[in-house]
Scaffold this active site. Sequence first.
Site, PDB file in Angstrom:
ATOM      1  N   HIS A  34      33.603  44.081  39.156  1.00  0.00           N
ATOM      2  CA  HIS A  34      33.231  42.767  38.636  1.00  0.00           C
ATOM      3  C   HIS A  34      32.219  42.875  37.499  1.00  0.00           C
ATOM      4  O   HIS A  34      32.264  42.109  36.544  1.00  0.00           O
ATOM      5  CB  HIS A  34      32.658  41.920  39.769  1.00  0.00           C
ATOM      6  CG  HIS A  34      32.311  40.517  39.379  1.00  0.00           C
ATOM      7  ND1 HIS A  34      33.278  39.554  39.181  1.00  0.00           N
ATOM      8  CD2 HIS A  34      31.119  39.915  39.144  1.00  0.00           C
ATOM      9  CE1 HIS A  34      32.688  38.417  38.845  1.00  0.00           C
ATOM     10  NE2 HIS A  34      31.385  38.607  38.806  1.00  0.00           N
ATOM     11  N   HIS A  97      35.606  32.455  39.336  1.00  0.00           N
ATOM     12  CA  HIS A  97      34.958  32.386  40.646  1.00  0.00           C
ATOM     13  C   HIS A  97      36.065  32.298  41.685  1.00  0.00           C
ATOM     14  O   HIS A  97      36.176  31.332  42.436  1.00  0.00           O
ATOM     15  CB  HIS A  97      33.996  31.193  40.717  1.00  0.00           C
ATOM     16  CG  HIS A  97      32.601  31.599  41.050  1.00  0.00           C
ATOM     17  ND1 HIS A  97      31.790  30.913  41.907  1.00  0.00           N
ATOM     18  CD2 HIS A  97      31.861  32.663  40.643  1.00  0.00           C
ATOM     19  CE1 HIS A  97      30.618  31.515  42.004  1.00  0.00           C
ATOM     20  NE2 HIS A  97      30.641  32.575  41.237  1.00  0.00           N
ATOM     21  N   HIS A  99      37.302  34.669  44.357  1.00  0.00           N
ATOM     22  CA  HIS A  99      37.093  34.930  45.782  1.00  0.00           C
ATOM     23  C   HIS A  99      36.190  33.894  46.440  1.00  0.00           C
ATOM     24  O   HIS A  99      36.502  33.407  47.533  1.00  0.00           O
ATOM     25  CB  HIS A  99      36.527  36.340  45.981  1.00  0.00           C
ATOM     26  CG  HIS A  99      37.539  37.422  45.758  1.00  0.00           C
ATOM     27  ND1 HIS A  99      37.275  38.754  45.972  1.00  0.00           N
ATOM     28  CD2 HIS A  99      38.818  37.379  45.330  1.00  0.00           C
ATOM     29  CE1 HIS A  99      38.333  39.473  45.690  1.00  0.00           C
ATOM     30  NE2 HIS A  99      39.280  38.656  45.287  1.00  0.00           N
ATOM     31  N   GLN A 244      27.547  31.660  46.972  1.00  0.00           N
ATOM     32  CA  GLN A 244      26.313  30.951  46.656  1.00  0.00           C
ATOM     33  C   GLN A 244      26.452  29.459  46.962  1.00  0.00           C
ATOM     34  O   GLN A 244      27.561  28.930  47.062  1.00  0.00           O
ATOM     35  CB  GLN A 244      25.977  31.124  45.173  1.00  0.00           C
ATOM     36  CG  GLN A 244      25.973  32.565  44.713  1.00  0.00           C
ATOM     37  CD  GLN A 244      27.295  32.980  44.090  1.00  0.00           C
ATOM     38  OE1 GLN A 244      28.355  32.498  44.466  1.00  0.00           O
ATOM     39  NE2 GLN A 244      27.222  33.889  43.142  1.00  0.00           N
ATOM     40  N   GLU A 316      22.030  36.082  45.014  1.00  0.00           N
ATOM     41  CA  GLU A 316      22.612  35.370  43.876  1.00  0.00           C
ATOM     42  C   GLU A 316      22.369  33.865  43.990  1.00  0.00           C
ATOM     43  O   GLU A 316      23.230  33.050  43.653  1.00  0.00           O
ATOM     44  CB  GLU A 316      24.096  35.700  43.750  1.00  0.00           C
ATOM     45  CG  GLU A 316      24.337  37.172  43.425  1.00  0.00           C
ATOM     46  CD  GLU A 316      25.800  37.535  43.231  1.00  0.00           C
ATOM     47  OE1 GLU A 316      26.645  36.610  43.176  1.00  0.00           O
ATOM     48  OE2 GLU A 316      26.106  38.739  43.151  1.00  0.00           O
TER      49      GLU A 316
END
Length: 738
Positions: A34, A97, A99, A244, A316
């Site tokens: 990533h 975004h 997953h 998050q 994060e």
Amino acid sequence: MSLSDADRELVVEELGRDPTPAEAALFENLWSEHCAYRSSWPLLSAFDSEGDQVVVGPGDDAAVVALPNYSDDASGDASDPSDPDTETYVTLGIESHNHPSYVDPFDGAATGVGGIVRDTLSMGAYPIALADSLYFGDFDREHSRYLFEGVVEGISHYGNCIGVPTVTGSVAFHDDYEGNPLVNVSCIGLIDDPDRLVTAAVQEVGNKLVLVGNATGRDGLGGASFASEDLAEDAETEDRPAVQVGDPYTEKLLIEANEALLDEDLVEAARDLGAAGLGGASSEMIAKGGLGAHIELDRVHQREPNMNALEILLAESQERMCYEVRPENVERVHELADRYDLGSSVIGEVTEGNYVCTFTDGDGETETVVDADAEFLGDGAPYHDLATEEPEEQPRDLPGDVSLEGAFETVVGSPNTASKRWVYRQYDHEVQLRTATPPGDDAAILAVREASVGLAYSSGADPNWTTAAPYEGARAVALENATNVAAKGATPHAAVDCMNGGNPEKPDVYGGFKGIVDGLAEMCSTLDIPVVGGNVSLYNDSQAGPIPPTPTLALVGVKEGYDAPPLSLAGGGGLLLVGGRTLAGEAEARLGGSEYLAQFGGTDRFPESLDQPAAFVETLADVADEETTLATHDVSHGGLAVALAEMVHDDAGATVELDAPSQGSPAAQLFGEQAGRAVIETTDPRAVREAFDGVAPVYDLGSADDSGTLDIAVDDETLSYAADEITDLRDVIDSELE
């Protein structure tokens, strides 16, 4: 996911010792696919990112391009974008975004919006528009609809709360996204004064590193490494801590605080806290500046008790920015953060030497938890040399007897080609008062009044195309997005891409991924569109298998002024089809990659591309801006039948006659999806023919009228549908989800 044995050996060799737990976790995240693009970087050199308009290219949080300034030139011609007197820049960024949006569709999608907006802030820009390109499993499946509804709700909630309009995008449904949806979000920002431009590279030893925004919690731990793994069967429950949680109201405050900091010239460098959290942002800033840092992790403002060094370093948590600030300006930064009810803490300073993080525990014991070269942290991961397997061309194996009426109703009523009004009506696309052409057209037009520029914005891909033929399908994706902006009278200016693929360790998957990279890069180069930045998302693989190779392209075009011909028919002109080959003498027009085949089965070769795509796009943009042009519409997903159906409304219809079989089969004429075509309603057909002479074919379709009915005659058959009947067919998403 943990640091592999081979990577650990490299780290031990560089450090001269075993890594600490915090170092091992930091390397694991920063060296993940990533962050480090270990499988994709060797392929990405295919993209051309240079151009006179490019101010900041790939490698920063977002790219920066200069706009022509029509308002400065009385002649009406644009000034040279490379001229330093050109004062208006836009930023372009795109992120995935994927997953997180499978595990928690609302928060996963919402925080994707928040992250790409902060990428925009970190360049010194104010965010002015968003685009969302979304990909889900079969719409008929309950789980796909659950993900779809949650993702759209997350995007709309976050974007609406922060006051940034979502103005364009795309939605596609395909079986192979069932276990791994894609959420790709793009953002445009505005810099109206070049002096406000900021990059991520730290500037000077002795400057302070200041963290501004939300307090740090334990959410999102290991998000970068999580994004670099195949989704497991139990991902929706087991991987929830890696997702998050967003707070758009704090993000709105951060947007305004960022503006205040820039107004007072308090920022030397900036980076948003995204993948790998504070460790990722701060080490990247240091590496880009070629310097070092000393960071005291215990000084980070926190919202949870007893957080350890690793948690503080890698969490994060959202809505946070790291700024480089001169010592004499630190107090003013604190004051402005307080004004906007944001936390702020001086977490360290820029130094010579290594990137060093220390942590003082509750007993007053201080430990060095990270001591490594910043450049090695960011760029030390070796790239993978992976095997590829070339995809085979699909054979011609068309479905049996399908009636034209049945095909029309099925294709026009497919969720892939149906109206996406259910999606975009949830977005506030009018906030900031820049949206001149709203969602639902080929491209949105934003009014950049600072330079008298109409900024056209298009984003999307088609998994049917790239499943059928990764290379040619990706070329078609680039051409279609360029055609979208050209149909509104704009010239393509710059683009960013989000390249999504499955597990690259599988040769057939990596072969398809290589195909979409090469195809998108080749067509963008042909069209002279610099690809100035982007994102790669791999390991989009699950128990259901790999996703289709998916090359989302977000593209902007420029034009003088903000007016554009609409998609909807005016009802008083002749109808012409320009571009393509389907109606230009190809006896066996190809149906490969079409929604027609997706609905009725079978395969076919993918359509050949235009001979002169760049000239076609340029000519279309010129013709679209003529006063005699009443309506324009790109022909792509669903083919000519869907394009015409979308143009008809209660006050305007069309009578169309197609010449079959001399111009190809009726199915190919109506449902073939060759990119690089447009329908034009004009009061001066001769002028359109002259403009495209020697560039692309022009075919007479018939005429528009005030009947409110679409009548198509083809091969001794006639299809006739009133506007309300077409609306009913195209309302499948609304009717299912209301």
